[in-house]
Motif scaffolding. Structure first.
Motif, PDB file in Angstrom:
ATOM      1  N   GLU A  37       4.131  14.892 -32.303  1.00 14.53           N
ATOM      2  CA  GLU A  37       4.846  15.941 -31.577  1.00 14.53           C
ATOM      3  C   GLU A  37       3.893  16.695 -30.655  1.00 14.53           C
ATOM      4  O   GLU A  37       4.246  17.048 -29.526  1.00 14.53           O
ATOM      5  N   ARG A  40       3.274  14.618 -27.632  1.00 14.88           N
ATOM      6  CA  ARG A  40       4.417  14.721 -26.707  1.00 14.88           C
ATOM      7  C   ARG A  40       4.300  15.978 -25.849  1.00 14.88           C
ATOM      8  O   ARG A  40       4.527  15.949 -24.634  1.00 14.88           O
ATOM      9  N   SER A  41       3.931  17.083 -26.468  1.00 15.21           N
ATOM     10  CA  SER A  41       3.796  18.324 -25.707  1.00 15.21           C
ATOM     11  C   SER A  41       2.619  18.253 -24.742  1.00 15.21           C
ATOM     12  O   SER A  41       2.702  18.745 -23.608  1.00 15.21           O
ATOM     13  N   ASN A  44       3.872  16.470 -21.798  1.00 14.14           N
ATOM     14  CA  ASN A  44       4.720  17.335 -20.980  1.00 14.14           C
ATOM     15  C   ASN A  44       3.864  18.233 -20.093  1.00 14.14           C
ATOM     16  O   ASN A  44       4.132  18.399 -18.897  1.00 14.14           O
ATOM     17  N   LYS A 114      13.970  17.172 -19.571  1.00 11.58           N
ATOM     18  CA  LYS A 114      13.328  16.790 -20.827  1.00 11.58           C
ATOM     19  C   LYS A 114      11.896  17.284 -20.917  1.00 11.58           C
ATOM     20  O   LYS A 114      11.412  17.646 -21.995  1.00 11.58           O
ATOM     21  N   ILE A 119       9.842  21.280 -28.553  1.00  8.64           N
ATOM     22  CA  ILE A 119       9.466  20.206 -29.474  1.00  8.64           C
ATOM     23  C   ILE A 119       9.269  20.807 -30.863  1.00  8.64           C
ATOM     24  O   ILE A 119       8.632  21.853 -31.002  1.00  8.64           O
ATOM     25  N   ARG A 120       9.847  20.159 -31.837  1.00  6.91           N
ATOM     26  CA  ARG A 120       9.697  20.529 -33.243  1.00  6.91           C
ATOM     27  C   ARG A 120      10.514  21.747 -33.659  1.00  6.91           C
ATOM     28  O   ARG A 120      10.957  21.848 -34.796  1.00  6.91           O
ATOM     29  N   THR A 128      12.831  27.166 -22.760  1.00  8.62           N
ATOM     30  CA  THR A 128      11.579  26.417 -22.796  1.00  8.62           C
ATOM     31  C   THR A 128      10.440  27.305 -23.263  1.00  8.62           C
ATOM     32  O   THR A 128      10.474  28.529 -23.095  1.00  8.62           O
ATOM     33  N   GLU A 163       1.753  26.805 -23.951  1.00  5.58           N
ATOM     34  CA  GLU A 163       2.864  26.818 -24.904  1.00  5.58           C
ATOM     35  C   GLU A 163       2.988  28.239 -25.437  1.00  5.58           C
ATOM     36  O   GLU A 163       2.163  28.699 -26.234  1.00  5.58           O
ATOM     37  N   MET A 190       5.664  26.669 -30.824  1.00  4.24           N
ATOM     38  CA  MET A 190       6.188  25.368 -31.237  1.00  4.24           C
ATOM     39  C   MET A 190       5.433  24.765 -32.411  1.00  4.24           C
ATOM     40  O   MET A 190       5.969  23.926 -33.125  1.00  4.24           O
TER      41      MET A 190
END
Length: 235
Positions: A37, A40-41, A44, A114, A119-120, A128, A163, A190
């Motif tokens: 995860e 993935r961030s 992004n 997306k 996330i998570r 967001t 984040e 997150m």
């Protein structure tokens, strides 16, 4: 200023090709869910940074909030870079001379790209965690857009996107408030306090849980003349 490898790639490769390079590494696919995860961030954040550099290449300035003729913010910079994250059709649906919550623009909140999605953790529809810093000396601190050459503290030393601790509506021109004399806003919503940042050279770094807040503040300003101690910040 020395051009980073990321910027060189950005200027020579189509965005579709660049996007192919931003994927979860095969080695990470076998990691625990929390690790994948985070990857993935990180990806992004890389795509957001690539889009910002593409925007700067096309317009001479890094993105900022969409504003009216009097400088009043209407829409977030996250809307401004939509054409550079392969969301041009969505971008065309916005009324750029209307605020984020106008009758037309409000309907587009639910079309969260997306790359901006949480996330998570769960958030309200259209929210967001990816935000910049807004305040004196920060990248999103003024009404005028900033050119790469104006980041005199160094692009590898300056935060672009982070984040955040709390989510915001992705189209709303809201970012993290920054005041060097006050505590940092909450970060890491997150991943239980852990978080990543995209720097202005396009690189992504994971921040230590026990990071030094005063050192981190040095990475928020674009021309403060300070160099942060990386050993006290990055994992």
């Amino acid at each position: 200023m020395r051009v980073s490898w990321l910027r060189a790639l950005l200027l020579t490769a189509p965005i579709g090709l660049v996007a192919l390079a931003v994927v979860v590494p095969a080695a990470a696919q076998d990691e625990p869910p929390a690790v994948t995860e985070m990857v993935r961030s990180q990806n992004n954040l890389k795509q957001i940074a690539l889009a910002a550099h593409n925007f700067e290449s096309a317009n001479g300035k890094l993105p900022s909030n969409v504003a009216d003729k009097d400088g009043k913010p209407l829409l977030s910079w996250r809307v401004a870079i939509l054409p550079y994250i392969e969301e041009e059709e969505l971008y065309k649906q916005f009324k750029l001379d209307e605020p984020w919550d106008s009758d037309t623009n409000k309907k587009l909140i639910e079309k969260l790209p997306k790359v901006y999605a949480p996330i998570r953790v769960k958030a309200k529809a259209g929210e967001t965690f990816y935000q910049g810093f807004a305040g004196s000396g920060a990248l999103f601190g003024g009404k005028a857009q900033v050119a790469i050459t104006e980041i005199t503290d160094g692009t590898s030393q300056t935060v672009m996107v982070v984040e955040a601790g709390e989510p915001v509506v992705w189209t709303k021109p809201t970012d993290l408030p920054f005041d060097a004399q006050k505590p940092l806003p909450k970060l890491g919503g997150m991943f239980d306090g852990a978080f990543h940042v995209a720097l202005c050279d396009g690189s992504v770094r994971r921040v230590r849980r026990n990071f030094d807040p005063d050192e981190f503040k040095k990475t928020v300003t674009i021309a403060g003349g300070e160099i942060a101690d990386s050993k006290k910040l990055w994992k």
